[in-house]
Scaffold this motif. Structure first.
Motif, PDB file in Angstrom:
ATOM      1  N   GLN A  48       0.828  -1.200   0.000  1.00 23.94           N
ATOM      2  CA  GLN A  48       0.000   0.000   0.000  1.00 23.94           C
ATOM      3  C   GLN A  48       0.865   1.255   0.000  1.00 23.94           C
ATOM      4  O   GLN A  48       1.924   1.297   0.629  1.00 23.94           O
ATOM      5  N   CYS A  49       0.377   2.274  -0.675  1.00 26.37           N
ATOM      6  CA  CYS A  49       1.065   3.557  -0.733  1.00 26.37           C
ATOM      7  C   CYS A  49       0.051   4.669  -0.503  1.00 26.37           C
ATOM      8  O   CYS A  49      -0.914   4.800  -1.258  1.00 26.37           O
ATOM      9  N   GLN A  50       0.270   5.440   0.554  1.00 21.66           N
ATOM     10  CA  GLN A  50      -0.634   6.531   0.926  1.00 21.66           C
ATOM     11  C   GLN A  50       0.126   7.853   0.883  1.00 21.66           C
ATOM     12  O   GLN A  50       1.223   7.955   1.437  1.00 21.66           O
ATOM     13  N   GLY A  67      -8.352   6.736 -12.024  1.00 21.69           N
ATOM     14  CA  GLY A  67      -9.479   6.687 -12.947  1.00 21.69           C
ATOM     15  C   GLY A  67      -9.200   5.975 -14.248  1.00 21.69           C
ATOM     16  O   GLY A  67     -10.072   5.915 -15.111  1.00 21.69           O
ATOM     17  N   SER A  68      -8.007   5.442 -14.396  1.00 21.40           N
ATOM     18  CA  SER A  68      -7.710   4.695 -15.621  1.00 21.40           C
ATOM     19  C   SER A  68      -6.781   3.530 -15.307  1.00 21.40           C
ATOM     20  O   SER A  68      -6.241   3.436 -14.203  1.00 21.40           O
ATOM     21  N   GLU A  69      -6.611   2.661 -16.283  1.00 22.94           N
ATOM     22  CA  GLU A  69      -5.719   1.522 -16.103  1.00 22.94           C
ATOM     23  C   GLU A  69      -4.278   1.998 -15.963  1.00 22.94           C
ATOM     24  O   GLU A  69      -3.863   2.973 -16.602  1.00 22.94           O
ATOM     25  N   ALA A  70      -3.528   1.293 -15.157  1.00 23.86           N
ATOM     26  CA  ALA A  70      -2.108   1.609 -15.027  1.00 23.86           C
ATOM     27  C   ALA A  70      -1.381   1.332 -16.332  1.00 23.86           C
ATOM     28  O   ALA A  70      -1.777   0.467 -17.117  1.00 23.86           O
ATOM     29  N   THR A  71      -0.321   2.093 -16.556  1.00 26.43           N
ATOM     30  CA  THR A  71       0.528   1.913 -17.739  1.00 26.43           C
ATOM     31  C   THR A  71       1.799   1.203 -17.321  1.00 26.43           C
ATOM     32  O   THR A  71       2.553   1.720 -16.486  1.00 26.43           O
ATOM     33  N   SER A 113      -3.894  -0.974  -8.231  1.00 29.01           N
ATOM     34  CA  SER A 113      -5.156  -0.252  -8.057  1.00 29.01           C
ATOM     35  C   SER A 113      -4.870   1.198  -7.716  1.00 29.01           C
ATOM     36  O   SER A 113      -3.833   1.511  -7.117  1.00 29.01           O
ATOM     37  N   ARG A 114      -5.776   2.061  -8.108  1.00 28.48           N
ATOM     38  CA  ARG A 114      -5.625   3.494  -7.817  1.00 28.48           C
ATOM     39  C   ARG A 114      -7.035   4.045  -7.589  1.00 28.48           C
ATOM     40  O   ARG A 114      -7.603   4.719  -8.430  1.00 28.48           O
ATOM     41  N   ASN A 174      -8.267   6.337  -5.565  1.00 25.23           N
ATOM     42  CA  ASN A 174      -8.466   7.782  -5.361  1.00 25.23           C
ATOM     43  C   ASN A 174      -7.138   8.509  -5.551  1.00 25.23           C
ATOM     44  O   ASN A 174      -6.127   7.893  -5.906  1.00 25.23           O
ATOM     45  N   LEU A 175      -7.149   9.803  -5.290  1.00 29.41           N
ATOM     46  CA  LEU A 175      -5.978  10.620  -5.597  1.00 29.41           C
ATOM     47  C   LEU A 175      -4.884  10.577  -4.533  1.00 29.41           C
ATOM     48  O   LEU A 175      -3.861  11.244  -4.671  1.00 29.41           O
ATOM     49  N   THR A 176      -5.083   9.809  -3.472  1.00 25.81           N
ATOM     50  CA  THR A 176      -4.065   9.747  -2.418  1.00 25.81           C
ATOM     51  C   THR A 176      -3.597   8.328  -2.113  1.00 25.81           C
ATOM     52  O   THR A 176      -2.779   8.123  -1.208  1.00 25.81           O
ATOM     53  N   PHE A 177      -4.064   7.350  -2.847  1.00 29.22           N
ATOM     54  CA  PHE A 177      -3.797   5.963  -2.466  1.00 29.22           C
ATOM     55  C   PHE A 177      -3.605   5.078  -3.689  1.00 29.22           C
ATOM     56  O   PHE A 177      -4.277   5.253  -4.717  1.00 29.22           O
ATOM     57  N   SER A 178      -2.688   4.109  -3.557  1.00 31.53           N
ATOM     58  CA  SER A 178      -2.490   3.108  -4.602  1.00 31.53           C
ATOM     59  C   SER A 178      -1.976   1.829  -3.960  1.00 31.53           C
ATOM     60  O   SER A 178      -1.378   1.854  -2.879  1.00 31.53           O
ATOM     61  N   THR A 179      -2.239   0.722  -4.615  1.00 27.88           N
ATOM     62  CA  THR A 179      -1.662  -0.550  -4.191  1.00 27.88           C
ATOM     63  C   THR A 179      -0.992  -1.228  -5.362  1.00 27.88           C
ATOM     64  O   THR A 179      -1.419  -1.080  -6.513  1.00 27.88           O
ATOM     65  N   LEU A 180       0.071  -1.957  -5.051  1.00 31.32           N
ATOM     66  CA  LEU A 180       0.771  -2.816  -6.009  1.00 31.32           C
ATOM     67  C   LEU A 180       0.752  -4.221  -5.438  1.00 31.32           C
ATOM     68  O   LEU A 180       1.140  -4.423  -4.281  1.00 31.32           O
ATOM     69  N   THR A 181       0.308  -5.176  -6.213  1.00 28.03           N
ATOM     70  CA  THR A 181       0.332  -6.568  -5.793  1.00 28.03           C
ATOM     71  C   THR A 181       1.411  -7.304  -6.567  1.00 28.03           C
ATOM     72  O   THR A 181       1.501  -7.160  -7.795  1.00 28.03           O
ATOM     73  N   VAL A 182       2.221  -8.042  -5.859  1.00 31.18           N
ATOM     74  CA  VAL A 182       3.194  -8.925  -6.498  1.00 31.18           C
ATOM     75  C   VAL A 182       2.593 -10.322  -6.423  1.00 31.18           C
ATOM     76  O   VAL A 182       2.418 -10.874  -5.326  1.00 31.18           O
ATOM     77  N   SER A 183       2.241 -10.875  -7.581  1.00 27.76           N
ATOM     78  CA  SER A 183       1.468 -12.111  -7.634  1.00 27.76           C
ATOM     79  C   SER A 183       2.350 -13.324  -7.895  1.00 27.76           C
ATOM     80  O   SER A 183       3.395 -13.222  -8.553  1.00 27.76           O
TER      81      SER A 183
END
Lengths: 113, 115
Positions: free
Chosen positions: B22-24, B52-56, B69-70, B72-81
């Motif tokens: 998670q990144c805040q 609001g759009s797919e990650a590049t 995932s993104r 909102n404008l203050t938060f994102s997550t990265l999953t390592v699968s």
């Protein structure tokens, strides 16, 4: 594709000496960054250079940018032990918007008393 | 300046599992970036997350392996699968301060070890 080359990759120097780290990039870039990373830590922003001829100084560190030569330098004056760290340059081009950075491999700097 | 909080700071995971990082950020930002730093190496951009759009994704990184995932404008997550030992790295998120200074700030990173 933007590529960034840094040299030297490893530098050991004595306190009180001067030295320069070089950063070349391959294509047009409108922003050049210098970061410092201490072992086990994240990146600390040192400088952002935005235009040809830009020069910025903070303490014993001075960074410059020559967009025609696609070259940036980080000059260390009268080095002290506390400046020992890994230094990265990074470049981006986005026409003014936000863009991810392309990093050089980093210069591992050791300053010996 | 932007203050970035990343969680977890470190983790040890088993092969084949997934981890979500998670990144805040303490202010609203348009774009967030995810990087990987392999042991003793430089940073490599994984993807750019625009709200609001797919990650590049950059060359060599795919959404199935690194879904982002993104919400909102203050938060994102990265999953390592479906992790393997080769995924052992430090993962960092970053944002750019566009308030006239163009500085890109980095979180403290997530140190991932895969056994």
């Amino acid at each position: 594709e933007l590529k960034v080359e840094q040299n030297p990759l490893f530098l050991s120097m004595q306190e009180g000496k001067n030295y320069t780290i070089y950063c070349n990039y391959s294509t047009t870039s409108d922003r050049l960054y210098w970061y410092r990373q201490d072992p086990g830590k994240s990146l600390e922003s040192l400088f952002v250079l935005l235009s040809n001829g830009a020069v910025k100084q903070e303490g014993r560190l001075m960074a410059s940018l020559d967009t025609k030569a696609r070259l940036s330098t980080l000059h260390i004056t009268a080095a002290v032990h506390d400046l020992s760290a890994t230094y990265f340059c990074a470049a981006a081009y986005s026409g003014g918007g936000a863009d991810g950075l392309t990093f050089g491999k980093g210069t591992h700097l050791i300053i010996q008393p | 300046s932007a203050v970035i909080s990343q969680k977890p700071s470190r983790d040890i995971c088993q092969r084949g599992t997934s981890l979500t990082i998670q990144c805040q950020v303490d202010s609203q930002v348009t774009m967030m970036f995810w990087y990987r730093q392999q042991p003793g190496q430089s940073l490599t951009l994984i993807a750019t997350a625009n709200q609001g759009s797919e990650a590049t994704y950059e060359s060599g990184f795919v959404i199935d392996k690194f879904p982002i995932s993104r919400p909102n404008l203050t938060f994102s997550t990265l999953t390592v699968s479906n992790m393997s030992p080769e995924d052992s790295s430090i993962y960092l998120c970053s944002v750019e301060d566009l308030a006239g200074v163009n500085i890109q700030y980095f979180g403290a990173g997530t140190r991932l070890s895969v056994l």
